[in-house]
Design a protein around this motif. Structure first.
Motif, PDB file in Angstrom:
ATOM      1  N   LYS A 186       0.867  -1.177   0.000  1.00  0.00           N
ATOM      2  CA  LYS A 186       0.000   0.000   0.000  1.00  0.00           C
ATOM      3  C   LYS A 186       0.910   1.236   0.000  1.00  0.00           C
ATOM      4  CE  LYS A 186      -0.268   0.193   5.023  1.00  0.00           C
ATOM      5  NZ  LYS A 186      -1.106   0.106   6.200  1.00  0.00           N
ATOM      6  N   GLU A 187       0.313   2.406  -0.084  1.00  0.00           N
ATOM      7  CA  GLU A 187       1.085   3.643  -0.043  1.00  0.00           C
ATOM      8  C   GLU A 187       1.723   3.803   1.333  1.00  0.00           C
ATOM      9  OE1 GLU A 187       0.429   8.431  -0.671  1.00  0.00           O
ATOM     10  OE2 GLU A 187      -1.029   7.025  -1.479  1.00  0.00           O
ATOM     11  N   GLY A 188       2.985   4.195   1.349  1.00  0.00           N
ATOM     12  CA  GLY A 188       3.690   4.390   2.608  1.00  0.00           C
ATOM     13  C   GLY A 188       5.184   4.479   2.386  1.00  0.00           C
ATOM     14  N   GLN A 189       5.944   4.205   3.441  1.00  0.00           N
ATOM     15  CA  GLN A 189       7.403   4.301   3.358  1.00  0.00           C
ATOM     16  C   GLN A 189       8.064   2.943   3.509  1.00  0.00           C
ATOM     17  OE1 GLN A 189       9.220   7.083   6.060  1.00  0.00           O
ATOM     18  NE2 GLN A 189       9.088   8.712   4.536  1.00  0.00           N
ATOM     19  N   VAL A 190       9.046   2.715   2.664  1.00  0.00           N
ATOM     20  CA  VAL A 190       9.969   1.585   2.813  1.00  0.00           C
ATOM     21  C   VAL A 190      11.179   2.152   3.534  1.00  0.00           C
ATOM     22  CG1 VAL A 190      11.486  -0.004   1.582  1.00  0.00           C
ATOM     23  CG2 VAL A 190       9.159   0.396   0.753  1.00  0.00           C
ATOM     24  N   ARG A 191      11.521   1.545   4.665  1.00  0.00           N
ATOM     25  CA  ARG A 191      12.649   2.026   5.472  1.00  0.00           C
ATOM     26  C   ARG A 191      13.755   0.978   5.434  1.00  0.00           C
ATOM     27  NH1 ARG A 191      11.810   6.177   8.880  1.00  0.00           N
ATOM     28  NH2 ARG A 191      12.935   5.238  10.604  1.00  0.00           N
ATOM     29  N   VAL A 192      14.947   1.411   4.987  1.00  0.00           N
ATOM     30  CA  VAL A 192      16.090   0.527   4.829  1.00  0.00           C
ATOM     31  C   VAL A 192      17.076   0.814   5.949  1.00  0.00           C
ATOM     32  CG1 VAL A 192      17.951  -0.181   3.297  1.00  0.00           C
ATOM     33  CG2 VAL A 192      15.749   0.551   2.329  1.00  0.00           C
ATOM     34  N   HIS A 193      17.333  -0.197   6.788  1.00  0.00           N
ATOM     35  CA  HIS A 193      18.251  -0.074   7.923  1.00  0.00           C
ATOM     36  C   HIS A 193      19.580  -0.701   7.537  1.00  0.00           C
ATOM     37  CE1 HIS A 193      14.873   0.807  10.728  1.00  0.00           C
ATOM     38  NE2 HIS A 193      14.211   0.080   9.843  1.00  0.00           N
TER      39      HIS A 193
END
Length: 87
Positions: A47-54
């Protein structure tokens, strides 16, 4: 040293990211999820949102709208309908 996850983020325009990371958090259509190295395989819509890469204590965020996430033994691939690096 902890295992790394191979992650690729691809939009129709270009590949935004490809490399080894510690963890990825993404907005699944049935709920947000996180993926580490060795995660069980699955596929889900996004869905719409943020992918956060650690990675190494740093977090990089990408805004996505739609697409799919595919977790395999080789890593995580996100095919986004639209993706940009978050401001």
């Amino acid at each position: 040293m902890a295992d790394k996850l191979h992650f690729s983020l691809v939009s129709p325009e270009r590949e935004l990211f490809s490399g080894e990371v510690d963890q990825v958090d993404a907005p699944g259509s049935e709920g947000d999820f996180g993926v580490l190295a060795g995660h069980a395989p699955f596929m889900t819509a996004l869905k719409e949102g943020q992918v956060r890469v650690h990675n190494g204590g740093r977090v990089t965020a990408y805004d996505v709208r739609g697409g799919f996430a595919d977790v395999t033994p080789e890593g995580l691939t996100i095919l986004a309908e639209h993706a940009t690096e978050a401001a």
